[in-house]
Each structure stands twice: as C-alpha cells, then as structure tokens.
Write a protein that holds these residues in place. Structure first.
Motif, PDB file in Angstrom:
ATOM      1  N   GLU A   1      -1.688   2.367 -13.433  1.00  0.00           N
ATOM      2  CA  GLU A   1      -1.335   1.170 -12.780  1.00  0.00           C
ATOM      3  C   GLU A   1      -0.326   1.561 -11.610  1.00  0.00           C
ATOM      4  OE1 GLU A   1       0.496  -1.298 -15.551  1.00  0.00           O
ATOM      5  OE2 GLU A   1      -1.440  -1.436 -16.853  1.00  0.00           O
ATOM      6  N   CYS A   2      -0.235   0.499 -10.794  1.00  0.00           N
ATOM      7  CA  CYS A   2       0.701   0.991  -9.501  1.00  0.00           C
ATOM      8  C   CYS A   2       1.471  -0.446  -9.373  1.00  0.00           C
ATOM      9  CB  CYS A   2      -0.074   1.328  -8.274  1.00  0.00           C
ATOM     10  SG  CYS A   2      -1.465   0.184  -7.919  1.00  0.00           S
ATOM     11  N   CYS A   3       2.573  -0.362  -8.702  1.00  0.00           N
ATOM     12  CA  CYS A   3       3.394  -1.455  -8.204  1.00  0.00           C
ATOM     13  C   CYS A   3       4.261  -1.467  -6.958  1.00  0.00           C
ATOM     14  CB  CYS A   3       4.444  -1.819  -9.489  1.00  0.00           C
ATOM     15  SG  CYS A   3       5.541  -0.694  -9.739  1.00  0.00           S
ATOM     16  N   TRP A   4       4.446  -2.529  -6.447  1.00  0.00           N
ATOM     17  CA  TRP A   4       5.117  -2.692  -5.064  1.00  0.00           C
ATOM     18  C   TRP A   4       6.615  -3.028  -5.337  1.00  0.00           C
ATOM     19  CZ3 TRP A   4       2.685  -2.572  -0.325  1.00  0.00           C
ATOM     20  CH2 TRP A   4       0.970  -2.790  -0.470  1.00  0.00           C
ATOM     21  N   ASN A   5       7.634  -2.420  -4.234  1.00  0.00           N
ATOM     22  CA  ASN A   5       8.835  -2.735  -4.444  1.00  0.00           C
ATOM     23  C   ASN A   5       9.231  -4.352  -4.078  1.00  0.00           C
ATOM     24  OD1 ASN A   5       8.764  -2.453  -1.832  1.00  0.00           O
ATOM     25  ND2 ASN A   5      10.797  -1.438  -1.798  1.00  0.00           N
ATOM     26  N   GLY A   6      10.361  -5.117  -4.205  1.00  0.00           N
ATOM     27  CA  GLY A   6      10.297  -6.405  -3.689  1.00  0.00           C
ATOM     28  C   GLY A   6      10.067  -6.564  -2.307  1.00  0.00           C
ATOM     29  N   SER A   7      10.279  -5.725  -1.388  1.00  0.00           N
ATOM     30  CA  SER A   7       9.974  -5.988   0.059  1.00  0.00           C
ATOM     31  C   SER A   7       8.704  -5.354   0.613  1.00  0.00           C
ATOM     32  CB  SER A   7      11.295  -5.503   0.691  1.00  0.00           C
ATOM     33  OG  SER A   7      11.295  -3.965   0.676  1.00  0.00           O
ATOM     34  N   ASP A   8       7.946  -4.817  -0.378  1.00  0.00           N
ATOM     35  CA  ASP A   8       6.707  -4.238   0.004  1.00  0.00           C
ATOM     36  C   ASP A   8       6.838  -2.862   0.914  1.00  0.00           C
ATOM     37  OD1 ASP A   8       5.294  -6.344  -1.290  1.00  0.00           O
ATOM     38  OD2 ASP A   8       4.998  -7.609   0.394  1.00  0.00           O
ATOM     39  N   SER A   9       8.227  -2.311   0.845  1.00  0.00           N
ATOM     40  CA  SER A   9       8.330  -1.210   1.828  1.00  0.00           C
ATOM     41  C   SER A   9       8.201   0.129   0.942  1.00  0.00           C
ATOM     42  CB  SER A   9       9.777  -1.160   2.364  1.00  0.00           C
ATOM     43  OG  SER A   9      10.622  -1.243   1.262  1.00  0.00           O
ATOM     44  N   ALA A  10       7.995   0.115  -0.351  1.00  0.00           N
ATOM     45  CA  ALA A  10       7.596   1.271  -1.221  1.00  0.00           C
ATOM     46  C   ALA A  10       6.609   1.037  -2.341  1.00  0.00           C
ATOM     47  CB  ALA A  10       9.187   1.642  -1.760  1.00  0.00           C
ATOM     48  N   ILE A  11       6.233   1.873  -2.764  1.00  0.00           N
ATOM     49  CA  ILE A  11       5.165   1.880  -3.952  1.00  0.00           C
ATOM     50  C   ILE A  11       5.362   2.866  -4.889  1.00  0.00           C
ATOM     51  CG2 ILE A  11       3.381   0.560  -2.766  1.00  0.00           C
ATOM     52  CD1 ILE A  11       1.918   2.932  -2.137  1.00  0.00           C
ATOM     53  N   MET A  12       5.152   2.533  -6.093  1.00  0.00           N
ATOM     54  CA  MET A  12       5.479   3.455  -7.234  1.00  0.00           C
ATOM     55  C   MET A  12       4.090   3.621  -8.287  1.00  0.00           C
ATOM     56  SD  MET A  12       8.371   3.526 -10.028  1.00  0.00           S
ATOM     57  CE  MET A  12       8.193   1.862 -10.399  1.00  0.00           C
ATOM     58  N   THR A  13       3.517   4.560  -8.710  1.00  0.00           N
ATOM     59  CA  THR A  13       2.591   4.829  -9.741  1.00  0.00           C
ATOM     60  C   THR A  13       2.857   6.012 -10.651  1.00  0.00           C
ATOM     61  OG1 THR A  13       0.327   4.767  -9.958  1.00  0.00           O
ATOM     62  CG2 THR A  13       1.146   6.366  -8.201  1.00  0.00           C
ATOM     63  N   GLY A  14       2.229   6.242 -11.616  1.00  0.00           N
ATOM     64  CA  GLY A  14       2.567   7.363 -12.540  1.00  0.00           C
ATOM     65  C   GLY A  14       1.747   8.383 -12.215  1.00  0.00           C
ATOM     66  N   SER A  15       1.954   9.652 -13.227  1.00  0.00           N
ATOM     67  CA  SER A  15       1.228  10.982 -13.283  1.00  0.00           C
ATOM     68  C   SER A  15       1.405  11.279 -14.602  1.00  0.00           C
ATOM     69  CB  SER A  15       1.776  11.858 -12.112  1.00  0.00           C
ATOM     70  OG  SER A  15       1.023  12.948 -12.028  1.00  0.00           O
ATOM     71  N   TYR A  16       0.906  12.798 -14.745  1.00  0.00           N
ATOM     72  CA  TYR A  16       1.359  13.593 -16.033  1.00  0.00           C
ATOM     73  C   TYR A  16       2.643  14.236 -15.971  1.00  0.00           C
ATOM     74  CZ  TYR A  16      -3.667  12.507 -16.420  1.00  0.00           C
ATOM     75  OH  TYR A  16      -4.915  11.821 -16.581  1.00  0.00           O
ATOM     76  N   ASN A  17       2.770  14.743 -17.392  1.00  0.00           N
ATOM     77  CA  ASN A  17       3.979  15.578 -17.549  1.00  0.00           C
ATOM     78  C   ASN A  17       5.360  14.535 -17.398  1.00  0.00           C
ATOM     79  OD1 ASN A  17       4.762  18.239 -18.175  1.00  0.00           O
ATOM     80  ND2 ASN A  17       6.112  18.094 -16.662  1.00  0.00           N
ATOM     81  N   ASN A  18       5.045  13.183 -17.550  1.00  0.00           N
ATOM     82  CA  ASN A  18       5.883  12.122 -17.494  1.00  0.00           C
ATOM     83  C   ASN A  18       6.733  12.149 -16.177  1.00  0.00           C
ATOM     84  OD1 ASN A  18       5.878  11.050 -19.936  1.00  0.00           O
ATOM     85  ND2 ASN A  18       7.905  11.835 -20.744  1.00  0.00           N
ATOM     86  N   PHE A  19       5.880  12.426 -15.218  1.00  0.00           N
ATOM     87  CA  PHE A  19       6.178  12.365 -13.830  1.00  0.00           C
ATOM     88  C   PHE A  19       5.696  10.979 -13.185  1.00  0.00           C
ATOM     89  CE2 PHE A  19       5.987  17.154 -12.518  1.00  0.00           C
ATOM     90  CZ  PHE A  19       7.053  17.387 -13.424  1.00  0.00           C
ATOM     91  N   PHE A  20       6.508  10.532 -12.130  1.00  0.00           N
ATOM     92  CA  PHE A  20       6.129   9.187 -11.528  1.00  0.00           C
ATOM     93  C   PHE A  20       6.294   9.347 -10.092  1.00  0.00           C
ATOM     94  CE2 PHE A  20      10.328   8.503 -13.033  1.00  0.00           C
ATOM     95  CZ  PHE A  20      10.985   7.726 -11.976  1.00  0.00           C
ATOM     96  N   ARG A  21       5.527   8.928  -9.243  1.00  0.00           N
ATOM     97  CA  ARG A  21       5.570   9.143  -7.765  1.00  0.00           C
ATOM     98  C   ARG A  21       6.080   7.976  -7.163  1.00  0.00           C
ATOM     99  NH1 ARG A  21       4.850  12.774  -4.839  1.00  0.00           N
ATOM    100  NH2 ARG A  21       2.801  12.844  -3.737  1.00  0.00           N
ATOM    101  N   MET A  22       6.763   8.033  -6.035  1.00  0.00           N
ATOM    102  CA  MET A  22       7.161   6.687  -5.236  1.00  0.00           C
ATOM    103  C   MET A  22       7.017   7.011  -3.628  1.00  0.00           C
ATOM    104  SD  MET A  22      10.910   5.825  -6.298  1.00  0.00           S
ATOM    105  CE  MET A  22      10.933   4.862  -7.953  1.00  0.00           C
ATOM    106  N   PHE A  23       6.434   6.344  -2.976  1.00  0.00           N
ATOM    107  CA  PHE A  23       6.041   6.532  -1.482  1.00  0.00           C
ATOM    108  C   PHE A  23       6.703   5.568  -0.468  1.00  0.00           C
ATOM    109  CE2 PHE A  23       2.517   7.745  -4.384  1.00  0.00           C
ATOM    110  CZ  PHE A  23       2.259   9.073  -3.950  1.00  0.00           C
ATOM    111  N   ASP A  24       7.305   5.872   0.279  1.00  0.00           N
ATOM    112  CA  ASP A  24       8.013   5.195   1.273  1.00  0.00           C
ATOM    113  C   ASP A  24       7.013   4.781   2.498  1.00  0.00           C
ATOM    114  OD1 ASP A  24       9.464   4.083   3.688  1.00  0.00           O
ATOM    115  OD2 ASP A  24      11.122   4.766   2.778  1.00  0.00           O
TER     116      ASP A  24
END
Length: 452
Positions: free
Chosen positions: A352-375
């Motif tokens: 799954e993926c999600c937005w932050n409150g102001s739509d300026s950043a997004i987050m999603t998951g990966s393997y090895n308990n890693f998760f990714r954020m993009f500005d």
C-alpha cells in the motif's frame, strides 16, 4: 507543516524521523492470527486502528500532551480491542471464509461516539465505539444486582440517579452488510457525502447506503459472460475526497479508470482512462505481474492520485491520462531478482501507499522491514527501517542503503541478504502531523519527526 522527508544537509525544512513506540509481542515465532493486515488513522489523527488476520480490531488513542514530560508528545495507547469478524463457512461453495480484516475505514465524527467500517473477504460491518463513565442506580422494579423485585413489596417510588463509574469503552456492531460479493472484497471507501460508501471485489464494485443493509447498487461489473475470457481483475477502488460522484478503480493490467456516477447508473463506461505506455525494450515474462496496481489513493487536495505497483509508485494528475507526472522507484534493485521472487510468491505481495497531510510527501513499504519516503518538492528519497534495534525512545532513524553490486560500503546491505519474509505492506500517515504508523508483521511501529 514541514515538507522534507529526511534530515541531512539542504533546506531548513528538513527533519529527522525518530522512534516513538512499538506495539506487539517480541516473540520470534509469530502466530498467524497476530499479523497486522490494515492500519488507518481517523480524520483527526487522535485514533489509530489496526486490523489483523485473527479478525481483531485494536484502536489506539493518543494521550493528551503532558506538561511535566514535554518530550512525550502524545503517545498512542490501547483504547479498545474487539473481535470484528469470526471465521465462517460457505456451505453452498464449500469454502472457508477467513476472519482476516482486509480494510478499515473511519467515518467522520458526528458526535461523541466514533464509527468505523471493517471488512473481511465477504462481510462489511459498521462499528460504533463509545464511552460510558456513568451508570444508573435506584431502579424501582429491580435490585442493584439486577434481580426483579416483588411488585407488592414496592411501597415508594424512587427516582433513578446516575453514578460515576470507571470509564468503559464499548464497541458494538450497528450494521452488517453481507451477501453482496461473490468474490473477495479488496477495498472499501467512504464517500465525501458521508452517507454512502463503496465496496470492491475482483470483478464488481457495489454502492451502499450506511443506513441500509439489505441492498446495494452494483456500479461496476467487469465479469465477462464466459469466465475463460477473463483478462483483468479490479485490485483497488476509492472515492474522490471532495466530489461525491467520482471514484476510481485500478486493475491488474496497470490501468486506472475514473468513473462519474452522474453519467449512468452502471459505470461500465469510464470517464477517464489512465495508462502509461509500456517500454517495449524492458518487456519480460514478469511485465504483466509487476505492472498490476496494488493500491490507489487520492491526494487530500483531490488533484492527484497515487498508484503503487510492484517496483514503483506513480503520481497522476487527474487532468492528464497518458502518463504519470511523477514516478518513484521503490526497490529497482529487485528487478534482477524477479525470478526468485516469482518462485517464492513474493512477486504477488500487495504493497500500500499513503500521502502526508499536505500531499508533499509519500510513503510506501518494501522488504527487510524497510519503508521508503519520497519528497515531491525536492525529489529526495530515503529508506528507513522498522526494527527493534533502533527502538530506544527518541532514537533517530538512520537512513539505510542497499548495495546493488560491486563493492559494498560499510553501512550498506547487500540485495542477497534482504529478508523477504519481513515486509512492510501497510503504512499510515497522520492527517496533520509528521507521525507515521508502520505495520511490520505483528508489530506496529510509530515514528515522529524529531523536535529539537
């Protein structure tokens, strides 16, 4: 609200993420029923709900900020736990219906009580979560222990009074919406009119009224007359956050259809069709599998939508159908590993993926308990890890790097040593603050930005 996703050099709006809390047992052998299957903040962000494979819903409530402990900025503690779904058996089809909670969606709060929808593969339930801190005493027809009194012994009338008692949080099912889906429900989405919601399975989308349980309207049906001609399935669906007549649904072919309920009752003909043309040079045996969309989310503004496929996250402008405006690679280093990911079935994982409150950043998951954020403003990205090693209070999360070949640096982890059993499929971002909830198997991690 700060827009940067990570610290380290650069603008003044950068911040660092630090550990806040972790919920769940530390045991090495995890019971299947304890695996978290969905995570969702409510509209204010004061409540955080998780559902698990055992059919339970656990709600955490944010504590008020404590003046004597200024650094304990509102921790989340268990508010209510209840069994939402039980395992069932479909006797007509000889199929077990598992109790696993597929999705939870909060309704906007109208009064003191909170309402949420939870669904397993077949049945959606509307739950009311309310507080009781008073009880009535002094009934005329029954004693304090509840036994009925003899009417002939009652010589005087009493006026019952309300006495304070320990706070009790009650969860009660107010509506049960059943028997409307032949296939497994993958999405529920509350409409912006707050009166209706949709539920989607592999081939159909239904529209419900929150007050009416015995009927729903079928608004999308992609089931072919001959099931052998089936080429795609619905993978996710969501209502627009502001326009109550607009919804989107994504497919296993990597396309997204936007439908307008004003045009016809059955929305089989879409209003917009979002698809990125495939690069013929990168076509492989796995192309179709990895292009399947596992999640679609509108931005809070309603201008954009985000889709997640196996290797990437794409942001689409609703006014431009032919290609996404932004594409972020989540774990491109896995492209060379698709063969083994196919063999161990990981290639079918639904991130799954999600937005932050102001739509300026997004987050999603990966393997090895890693998760990714993009500005989205600076185009910077970061990889963080949810692990108990960095679970000291206020410990700053160190960015992780995956080495894709050549010489491995000291802090890097090699692709071959990634643990594909540890995966972050479900994440949630607080609607107004930099607080995130990350589900890692049976543990729920809560991180927040560091305040200096």
């Amino acid at each position: 609200m700060a827009a940067g996703v990570a610290g380290g050099g650069g603008g003044s709006n950068d911040f660092q993420w630090c550990f806040s809390q972790v919920k769940g047992a530390i045991d090495e052998d995890v019971a299947e029923a304890d695996i978290i299957s969905t995570v969702e903040f409510n509209y204010s962000g004061d409540l955080l709900a998780t559902g698990d494979k055992g059919g339970r819903v656990v709600i955490f409530q944010r504590e008020p900020e404590n003046k004597s402990r200024p650094h304990s900025r509102g921790e989340y503690n268990v508010y209510s736990t209840f069994q939402s779904h039980e395992p069932e058996f479909d006797y007509l089809k000889s199929l077990e219906i598992e109790e696993k909670i597929n999705k939870i969606r909060w309704l906007p709060q109208q009064n003191a009580a909170h309402f949420l929808l939870s669904t397993n593969d077949k049945t959606i339930k509307l739950w009311k979560i309310s507080e009781r801190d008073k009880r009535a005493e002094g009934y005329n027809l029954k004693d304090e222990d509840g036994r009925l009194r003899d009417p002939f012994r009652i010589t005087a009338l009493r006026v019952p009074i309300l006495k304070p008692m320990d706070l009790m949080v009650e969860a009660s099912p107010r509506r049960i919406f059943a028997n409307a889906h032949t296939y497994h429900i993958n999405s529920i989405s509350v409409n912006s009119d707050h009166e209706t919601y949709l539920s989607a399975d592999d081939l159909r989308i239904n529209l419900w009224h929150l007050e009416i349980t015995d009927r729903s309207f079928n608004i999308v049906d992609i089931k072919p007359a001959n099931m052998e001609e089936l080429t795609e399935v619905i993978t996710a669906a969501e209502f627009h956050p502001h326009h109550c007549n607009v919804f989107v649904y994504s497919s296993s072919k990597g396309t997204i259809r936007l439908c307008d309920m004003r045009s016809s009752a059955l929305c089989d003909r879409h209003s917009k069709f979002f698809e990125e043309p495939e690069d013929p040079s990168s076509r492989s045996f796995f192309s179709e599998i990895i292009s399947s969309i596992s999640d679609v989310k509108f931005s809070h503004s309603g201008r954009y939508m985000m889709t997640r496929d196996y290797l990437s996250v794409k942001v689409w402008d609703l006014n431009m159908e032919n290609r996404p405006v932004e594409t972020y690679q989540v774990h491109e280093y896995l492209r060379s590993k698709l063969c083994s990911l196919y063999e161990n079935d990981c290639i079918f994982d639904k991130f799954e993926c999600c937005w932050n409150g102001s739509d300026s950043a997004i987050m999603t998951g990966s393997y090895n308990n890693f998760f990714r954020m993009f500005d989205r403003n600076t185009r910077r990205d970061i990889t963080l890890e949810a692990s108990r090693e960095s679970s000291k209070p206020r410990a700053i999360l160190k960015p992780r790097k995956v080495c894709t070949g050549g010489k491995r640096k000291k802090d890097e982890i090699s692709v071959d040593s990634l643990d594909f059993n540890k995966k972050i499929l479900h994440t949630a971002w607080h609607p107004a603050e930099n607080i995130i909830a990350v589900a890692a198997t049976n543990n729920l991690y809560i991180f927040q930005d560091k305040i200096n």
